[in-house]
Scaffold this motif. Structure first.
Motif, mmCIF file in Angstrom:
data_model
loop_
_atom_site.group_PDB
_atom_site.id
_atom_site.type_symbol
_atom_site.label_atom_id
_atom_site.label_comp_id
_atom_site.label_asym_id
_atom_site.label_seq_id
_atom_site.Cartn_x
_atom_site.Cartn_y
_atom_site.Cartn_z
ATOM 1 N N MET A 47 0.837 -1.203 0.000
ATOM 2 C CA MET A 47 0.000 0.000 0.000
ATOM 3 C C MET A 47 0.872 1.254 0.000
ATOM 4 S SD MET A 47 -3.205 -0.873 -0.108
ATOM 5 C CE MET A 47 -4.279 0.331 0.634
ATOM 6 N N ARG A 48 1.951 1.222 0.755
ATOM 7 C CA ARG A 48 2.845 2.384 0.816
ATOM 8 C C ARG A 48 3.452 2.670 -0.548
ATOM 9 N NH1 ARG A 48 6.709 3.512 5.750
ATOM 10 N NH2 ARG A 48 6.608 5.739 5.501
ATOM 11 N N ARG A 49 3.810 1.608 -1.257
ATOM 12 C CA ARG A 49 4.427 1.778 -2.575
ATOM 13 C C ARG A 49 3.415 2.230 -3.627
ATOM 14 N NH1 ARG A 49 8.973 0.251 -5.546
ATOM 15 N NH2 ARG A 49 8.482 -0.161 -7.721
ATOM 16 N N ARG A 54 0.122 11.050 0.971
ATOM 17 C CA ARG A 54 -0.977 11.588 1.780
ATOM 18 C C ARG A 54 -2.086 10.542 1.945
ATOM 19 N NH1 ARG A 54 -3.888 16.325 -0.869
ATOM 20 N NH2 ARG A 54 -5.169 14.661 -1.669
ATOM 21 N N ASN A 55 -2.420 9.853 0.871
ATOM 22 C CA ASN A 55 -3.458 8.821 0.946
ATOM 23 C C ASN A 55 -3.002 7.637 1.784
ATOM 24 O OD1 ASN A 55 -5.220 10.300 -0.617
ATOM 25 N ND2 ASN A 55 -4.548 9.352 -2.517
ATOM 26 N N TRP A 56 -1.722 7.304 1.691
ATOM 27 C CA TRP A 56 -1.211 6.204 2.506
ATOM 28 C C TRP A 56 -1.317 6.542 3.982
ATOM 29 C CZ3 TRP A 56 2.652 5.393 6.111
ATOM 30 C CH2 TRP A 56 2.842 4.059 6.458
ATOM 31 N N ARG A 60 -3.399 4.386 6.616
ATOM 32 C CA ARG A 60 -2.688 3.808 7.765
ATOM 33 C C ARG A 60 -3.344 4.228 9.069
ATOM 34 N NH1 ARG A 60 -1.099 -0.126 9.720
ATOM 35 N NH2 ARG A 60 0.822 -0.201 10.857
ATOM 36 N N ALA A 61 -3.759 5.494 9.149
ATOM 37 C CA ALA A 61 -4.439 5.975 10.354
ATOM 38 C C ALA A 61 -5.778 5.254 10.544
ATOM 39 C CB ALA A 61 -4.657 7.476 10.270
#
Length: 98
Positions: A47-49, A54-56, A60-61
């Motif tokens: 997901m990070r990649r 900003r969306n990641w 994540r939050a």
């Protein structure tokens, strides 16, 4: 990161589905592991990649500590969740009962 794609033979369609499942609030990481073999840590890396920073951070939050993303923390009555698009994706021909 490319090792994950090669290790699990993830296609573009699989990648789209993994991201969709990760965004769904009630789809646990265990369901992604069962279907695609990726652990929670690997999903987070993926997901990070694949996402804008900003969306990641927003994603994540949302999932951090969310009980529905972890089967062990989920309520007993919640076994799985199917997205509305799942029937189209899996080509399931079963009609909804009225």
């Amino acid at each position: 990161m490319m090792n994950i794609y090669k290790k699990y033979h993830i296609t573009d369609r699989d990648l789209d589905r993994i991201i969709e499942m990760a965004w769904e609030d009630r789809t646990p990481f265990d369901a992604i592991k069962d279907q695609f073999g990726l652990s929670e840590a690997e999903v987070i890396k993926l997901m990070r990649r694949e996402m804008h920073p900003r969306n990641w951070r927003k994603w994540r939050a949302r999932v951090q500590g969310r009980s529905t993303k972890h089967r062990q923390k989920s309520a007993n009555g919640v076994d799985r969740f199917k997205a509305k698009a799942q029937r189209h994706i899996s080509l399931n021909k079963i009609n909804k009962r009225k």
